[in-house]
Structure formats: structure tokens, C-alpha cells
Design a protein around this motif. Structure first.
Motif, mmCIF file in Angstrom:
data_model
loop_
_atom_site.group_PDB
_atom_site.id
_atom_site.type_symbol
_atom_site.label_atom_id
_atom_site.label_comp_id
_atom_site.label_asym_id
_atom_site.label_seq_id
_atom_site.Cartn_x
_atom_site.Cartn_y
_atom_site.Cartn_z
ATOM 1 N N ILE A 4 25.559 14.773 49.819
ATOM 2 C CA ILE A 4 24.857 15.793 50.594
ATOM 3 C C ILE A 4 25.766 16.224 51.739
ATOM 4 C CG2 ILE A 4 22.852 16.288 52.044
ATOM 5 C CD1 ILE A 4 21.485 13.872 50.628
ATOM 6 N N LEU A 5 25.833 17.532 51.989
ATOM 7 C CA LEU A 5 26.577 18.048 53.136
ATOM 8 C C LEU A 5 25.603 18.794 54.031
ATOM 9 C CD1 LEU A 5 29.166 18.636 54.723
ATOM 10 C CD2 LEU A 5 29.536 20.609 53.224
ATOM 11 N N PHE A 6 25.386 18.278 55.241
ATOM 12 C CA PHE A 6 24.554 18.940 56.237
ATOM 13 C C PHE A 6 25.452 19.848 57.074
ATOM 14 C CE2 PHE A 6 22.202 15.035 55.382
ATOM 15 C CZ PHE A 6 20.944 15.554 55.133
ATOM 16 N N ILE A 7 25.031 21.094 57.239
ATOM 17 C CA ILE A 7 25.829 22.073 57.979
ATOM 18 C C ILE A 7 25.003 22.640 59.124
ATOM 19 C CG2 ILE A 7 27.058 24.276 57.832
ATOM 20 C CD1 ILE A 7 27.368 23.705 54.816
ATOM 21 N N CYS A 8 25.616 22.698 60.287
ATOM 22 C CA CYS A 8 25.017 23.388 61.426
ATOM 23 C C CYS A 8 26.151 24.037 62.222
ATOM 24 C CB CYS A 8 24.171 22.453 62.280
ATOM 25 S SG CYS A 8 25.090 21.198 63.156
ATOM 26 N N THR A 9 25.832 24.635 63.310
ATOM 27 C CA THR A 9 26.848 25.380 64.056
ATOM 28 C C THR A 9 27.905 24.475 64.661
ATOM 29 O OG1 THR A 9 25.213 27.075 64.540
ATOM 30 C CG2 THR A 9 27.221 27.107 65.842
ATOM 31 N N ARG A 10 27.525 23.565 65.521
ATOM 32 C CA ARG A 10 28.496 22.782 66.273
ATOM 33 C C ARG A 10 28.794 21.395 65.691
ATOM 34 N NH1 ARG A 10 28.831 26.989 68.643
ATOM 35 N NH2 ARG A 10 28.305 27.598 70.736
ATOM 36 N N ASN A 11 27.978 20.950 64.740
ATOM 37 C CA ASN A 11 28.114 19.603 64.190
ATOM 38 C C ASN A 11 28.097 18.564 65.309
ATOM 39 O OD1 ASN A 11 30.481 17.518 62.528
ATOM 40 N ND2 ASN A 11 28.389 17.774 61.918
ATOM 41 N N SER A 12 27.147 18.740 66.220
ATOM 42 C CA SER A 12 27.093 17.842 67.372
ATOM 43 C C SER A 12 25.829 16.987 67.423
ATOM 44 C CB SER A 12 27.199 18.645 68.674
ATOM 45 O OG SER A 12 26.100 19.534 68.807
ATOM 46 N N SER A 13 24.722 17.457 66.853
ATOM 47 C CA SER A 13 23.477 16.691 66.959
ATOM 48 C C SER A 13 22.744 16.563 65.629
ATOM 49 C CB SER A 13 22.537 17.337 67.988
ATOM 50 O OG SER A 13 23.111 17.288 69.270
ATOM 51 N N ARG A 14 22.025 17.630 65.245
ATOM 52 C CA ARG A 14 21.134 17.530 64.072
ATOM 53 C C ARG A 14 21.848 17.078 62.815
ATOM 54 N NH1 ARG A 14 19.162 23.283 65.660
ATOM 55 N NH2 ARG A 14 21.368 23.442 65.228
ATOM 56 N N SER A 15 22.964 17.709 62.504
ATOM 57 C CA SER A 15 23.662 17.349 61.263
ATOM 58 C C SER A 15 24.251 15.948 61.348
ATOM 59 C CB SER A 15 24.746 18.376 60.929
ATOM 60 O OG SER A 15 25.655 18.516 61.998
ATOM 61 N N GLY A 20 23.753 10.322 59.563
ATOM 62 C CA GLY A 20 23.550 8.913 59.894
ATOM 63 C C GLY A 20 22.302 8.329 59.254
ATOM 64 N N LEU A 21 21.205 9.087 59.269
ATOM 65 C CA LEU A 21 19.952 8.607 58.683
ATOM 66 C C LEU A 21 20.067 8.415 57.172
ATOM 67 C CD1 LEU A 21 17.422 10.767 60.700
ATOM 68 C CD2 LEU A 21 17.527 8.261 60.689
ATOM 69 N N ILE A 22 20.630 9.393 56.496
ATOM 70 C CA ILE A 22 20.771 9.285 55.039
ATOM 71 C C ILE A 22 21.672 8.117 54.673
ATOM 72 C CG2 ILE A 22 21.733 10.406 52.975
ATOM 73 C CD1 ILE A 22 19.012 11.531 53.826
ATOM 74 N N ASN A 23 22.825 8.016 55.340
ATOM 75 C CA ASN A 23 23.767 6.941 55.009
ATOM 76 C C ASN A 23 23.214 5.563 55.347
ATOM 77 O OD1 ASN A 23 25.683 8.625 53.880
ATOM 78 N ND2 ASN A 23 26.729 8.953 55.808
ATOM 79 N N HIS A 24 22.316 5.500 56.296
ATOM 80 C CA HIS A 24 21.706 4.214 56.668
ATOM 81 C C HIS A 24 20.546 3.877 55.738
ATOM 82 C CE1 HIS A 24 19.008 1.552 58.993
ATOM 83 N NE2 HIS A 24 20.146 1.008 59.387
ATOM 84 N N ASP A 25 19.636 4.823 55.571
ATOM 85 C CA ASP A 25 18.400 4.538 54.844
ATOM 86 C C ASP A 25 18.519 4.662 53.320
ATOM 87 O OD1 ASP A 25 17.202 4.094 57.274
ATOM 88 O OD2 ASP A 25 16.191 6.029 57.351
ATOM 89 N N LEU A 26 19.431 5.493 52.846
ATOM 90 C CA LEU A 26 19.521 5.740 51.408
ATOM 91 C C LEU A 26 20.892 5.393 50.831
ATOM 92 C CD1 LEU A 26 17.584 9.126 51.333
ATOM 93 C CD2 LEU A 26 16.708 6.858 50.779
ATOM 94 N N ALA A 27 21.590 4.504 51.499
ATOM 95 C CA ALA A 27 22.917 4.088 51.039
ATOM 96 C C ALA A 27 22.830 3.565 49.615
ATOM 97 C CB ALA A 27 23.487 3.016 51.968
ATOM 98 N N GLY A 28 23.809 3.929 48.811
ATOM 99 C CA GLY A 28 23.823 3.515 47.422
ATOM 100 C C GLY A 28 23.217 4.549 46.487
ATOM 101 N N ARG A 29 22.300 5.371 47.011
ATOM 102 C CA ARG A 29 21.703 6.452 46.215
ATOM 103 C C ARG A 29 22.302 7.793 46.591
ATOM 104 N NH1 ARG A 29 15.682 6.272 47.172
ATOM 105 N NH2 ARG A 29 15.779 8.095 45.828
ATOM 106 N N PHE A 30 22.579 7.959 47.890
ATOM 107 C CA PHE A 30 23.130 9.203 48.414
ATOM 108 C C PHE A 30 24.269 8.888 49.367
ATOM 109 C CE2 PHE A 30 18.752 10.163 47.382
ATOM 110 C CZ PHE A 30 18.843 11.375 46.727
#
Length: 72
Positions: A4-15, A20-30
Motif C-alpha cells: 500500500i502507498l499512502f500519498i498526501c501533500t507533505r508526507n508529514s502526518s497522516r500518511s 505506521g499503523l498498517i505496518n504495526h497492526d497488519l504486518a505479514g499481510r500488508f
């Protein structure tokens, strides 16, 4: 594994937080990445909020879309 690639303007907060959430909570699947159209820096407040959840994004850096361009 799906990527998954999350894109936003500054890549400073939301993305950064989404990555971090995906890699922590869904590691191994995503595997998540994030980038911005105008990269800047990782916002200290985003780092603080993620720390409250037990996820360390303090070593992350803001990345541009060009780092993820597929070269044919």
C-alpha cells in the motif's frame, strides 16, 4: 503480501501515521509506504501520537513520490 502507498501533500502526518499503523497492526499481510507531492519532515506531533499507541515512527523521514516511481 499486498503493498500500500499512502500519498498526501507533505508526507508529514497522516500518511506517516497510516504507514505506521498498517505496518504495526497488519504486518505479514500488508506492507505500507508513504510519500508526498511536496515532502517536508515528519511532524513531531504525529510522532507523539503514534508513541501513545506504542508505535515508534521517530526514525522515519518524509519521502517524495519519485522514490516510488516504477522505471520501465
Amino acid at each position: 503480501m499486498k503493498r500500500i502507498l499512502f500519498i498526501c501533500t507533505r508526507n508529514s502526518s497522516r500518511s506517516q501515521m497510516a504507514e505506521g499503523l498498517i505496518n504495526h497492526d497488519l504486518a505479514g499481510r500488508f506492507e505500507a509506504f508513504s510519500a508526498g507531492t511536496e515532502p517536508s519532515f515528519v511532524n513531531p506531533l504525529a510522532i507523539a501520537v503514534m508513541n501513545e499507541l506504542g508505535i515508534d515512527i521517530s526514525r522515519r523521514r518524509s519521502k517524495g513520490l519519485d522514490e516510488f516511481a516504477v522505471k520501465i
